[in-house]
Scaffold this active site. Sequence first.
Site, PDB file in Angstrom:
ATOM      1  N   LYS A   1       0.719  -1.293   0.009  1.00 18.30           N
ATOM      2  CA  LYS A   1      -0.123  -0.332   0.064  1.00 18.30           C
ATOM      3  C   LYS A   1       0.966   1.050  -0.064  1.00 18.30           C
ATOM      4  CE  LYS A   1      -0.497  -0.350   5.076  1.00 18.30           C
ATOM      5  NZ  LYS A   1      -1.265  -0.816   6.140  1.00 18.30           N
TER       6      LYS A   1
ATOM      7  N   ARG B   1     -11.055  -0.437  14.447  1.00 21.23           N
ATOM      8  CA  ARG B   1     -10.997   0.175  12.930  1.00 21.23           C
ATOM      9  C   ARG B   1     -11.926  -0.650  12.223  1.00 21.23           C
ATOM     10  NH1 ARG B   1      -4.857   0.878  10.507  1.00 21.23           N
ATOM     11  NH2 ARG B   1      -5.386  -1.228   9.704  1.00 21.23           N
TER      12      ARG B   1
ATOM     13  N   HIS C   1      -6.249  -7.503  12.873  1.00 24.32           N
ATOM     14  CA  HIS C   1      -5.294  -6.614  12.859  1.00 24.32           C
ATOM     15  C   HIS C   1      -4.917  -6.108  14.180  1.00 24.32           C
ATOM     16  CE1 HIS C   1      -2.093  -4.152  10.889  1.00 24.32           C
ATOM     17  NE2 HIS C   1      -2.679  -3.046  11.294  1.00 24.32           N
TER      18      HIS C   1
ATOM     19  N   ARG D   1       1.391 -10.940   6.915  1.00 29.27           N
ATOM     20  CA  ARG D   1       1.404  -9.482   6.052  1.00 29.27           C
ATOM     21  C   ARG D   1       2.301  -8.562   6.312  1.00 29.27           C
ATOM     22  NH1 ARG D   1      -4.120  -9.921   8.550  1.00 29.27           N
ATOM     23  NH2 ARG D   1      -3.457  -7.874   9.882  1.00 29.27           N
TER      24      ARG D   1
ATOM     25  N   TYR E   1      13.337  31.991   3.975  1.00 28.91           N
ATOM     26  CA  TYR E   1      12.052  32.490   4.353  1.00 28.91           C
ATOM     27  C   TYR E   1      12.069  32.822   5.643  1.00 28.91           C
ATOM     28  CZ  TYR E   1       9.916  31.184  -0.150  1.00 28.91           C
ATOM     29  OH  TYR E   1       9.571  30.940  -1.685  1.00 28.91           O
TER      30      TYR E   1
ATOM     31  N   CYS F   1      12.346  25.226   2.164  1.00 30.69           N
ATOM     32  CA  CYS F   1      11.412  25.577   1.176  1.00 30.69           C
ATOM     33  C   CYS F   1      10.602  24.580   0.597  1.00 30.69           C
ATOM     34  CB  CYS F   1      12.226  26.626   0.125  1.00 30.69           C
ATOM     35  SG  CYS F   1      13.044  27.720   0.666  1.00 30.69           S
TER      36      CYS F   1
ATOM     37  N   ASP G   1      10.999  23.232  -2.569  1.00 29.09           N
ATOM     38  CA  ASP G   1      11.441  22.726  -3.523  1.00 29.09           C
ATOM     39  C   ASP G   1      13.177  22.630  -3.186  1.00 29.09           C
ATOM     40  OD1 ASP G   1       9.406  22.547  -5.477  1.00 29.09           O
ATOM     41  OD2 ASP G   1       9.907  24.652  -5.559  1.00 29.09           O
TER      42      ASP G   1
HETATM   43  C1  LIG Z   1      -0.521  -1.829   6.635  1.00 32.33           C
HETATM   44  C2  LIG Z   1      -0.883  -3.104   7.290  1.00 32.33           C
HETATM   45  C3  LIG Z   1      -0.187  -4.168   7.333  1.00 32.33           C
HETATM   46  C4  LIG Z   1       1.493  -4.117   7.187  1.00 32.33           C
HETATM   47  O1  LIG Z   1       1.803  -3.246   8.671  1.00 32.33           O
HETATM   48  P1  LIG Z   1       3.357  -3.211   8.773  1.00 32.33           P
HETATM   49  O2  LIG Z   1       3.422  -2.621  10.033  1.00 32.33           O
HETATM   50  O3  LIG Z   1       3.947  -2.324   7.702  1.00 32.33           O
HETATM   51  O4  LIG Z   1       3.934  -4.664   8.743  1.00 32.33           O
HETATM   52  C5  LIG Z   1      -0.668  -5.264   7.565  1.00 32.33           C
HETATM   53  N1  LIG Z   1      -1.943  -5.510   7.589  1.00 32.33           N
HETATM   54  C6  LIG Z   1      -2.806  -4.636   7.519  1.00 32.33           C
HETATM   55  C7  LIG Z   1      -4.309  -4.744   7.560  1.00 32.33           C
HETATM   56  C8  LIG Z   1      -2.420  -3.242   7.388  1.00 32.33           C
HETATM   57  O5  LIG Z   1      -3.041  -2.235   7.103  1.00 32.33           O
END
Ligand SMILES: *Cc1c(COP(=O)(O)O)cnc(C)c1O
Length: 370
Positions: free
Chosen positions: A38, A135, A164, A220, A264, A309, A311
């Site tokens: 992601k 969540r 999660h 994951r 600035y 700044c 850039d």
């Molecule tokens: C982002 C995410 C992960 C990965 O998390 P890390 O801490 O980067 O390993 C795994 N599962 C879900 C649902 C996530 O949103």
Amino acid sequence: MNKPHPYSNWLEIDRSIIANNLRALQRIAQTSLMAVLKANAYGHGLEEIGRVAAEAGVAYLGVARTEEGVILRSHGIETPILVLGYTDPLFYSQARASNITLTIFHPDQLIVLSALCADGPPQRVHIKVDTGMGRLGLPPEAAFDLLKQARRLHGVQVEGIFTHYARADEPQAETTQVQERQFLDLLTRLEDAGLRPPLAHASNSAATLCWPNSRLDIVRPGIALYGMRPSEKVVLPQEIQPALTWKARLSAIKQLKRGAGISYGHTYHTQSHERIGVVPVGYGDGFRRVGGNWMLLRGKRVPVVGRVCMDQCMIQLDHVPDAQVGDEIVVLGSQGDVRVQAEDIAARWGTIPYEVVTGLASRIPRIYIN
Ligand SMILES: *Cc1c(COP(=O)(O)O)cnc(C)c1O
């Protein structure tokens, strides 16, 4: 000067390090891997990292949004893809056409998908369970009911179920123990009822490394696959390394008399005769407009002076008298024996390495090496 490209500010991403990190995670987890891609693969580039992961033979790719999955498919990547987040029903047809697995967490989503996919191959879904993240996801009881309901419907194949963890990267273990217990209990009850989907998963990077009983059918990892630590508490195995270096070339050097205002607001004034360097990196690239920044030049730490700044920003060259226009600067990564890690920058900015790398602007060219 013999330069390989004309950019003055760029990222070098080492594909072989990503592939190596994937192998190391696979070895540790001893189960299948879902590479989490992601937010432009944590700033490393969705398409390229998707290709590295697919070539490494990972079982799944994880994205946050359906659009990210569609981009991976448009580059010919055929590995299964799971959208970990919410998908608007208007995207369901496209997800199906692109063979992208969706996450669902409400009976309405099941019913709409079932009606849409009544003919042809079923839409694959994973059910999200909220065991304490607060969540997305249903409570375990409701997830059980949703699976019962799904069994009676055509058009939808429940391939997975997942949760999660909120605090897997902290010394405080109790929350994860409670979440793990809830999820494992649910899996047992589903198994007894003949309802357990083939892919149960719960582990982000921190849980993959620290919570072996949560590795289940697939893990994951995100941040660890890019070689960064989920938190200070989580120690990465030696062979996992950061894959990204953020570089720039010094655009100009000026000699200024004592008392000259820089950038600035003139928040910095030269203390004496000073050499000030101009660096083509700014907040429009994701380099924060805060004090206390520094970079590497000729193997030394040089302070950023004055406001950053959009850039550009300025550095003070007192400690690098031999600096020249065109010199390579490292904003993030190694130069000689010195290293700036995303974790160091995060500490400076009062945030986490995740935000440092996902904040790397899309305008910075990504150059892939190895
Ligand atoms: C982002 C995410 C992960 C990965 O998390 P890390 O801490 O980067 O390993 C795994 N599962 C879900 C649902 C996530 O949103």
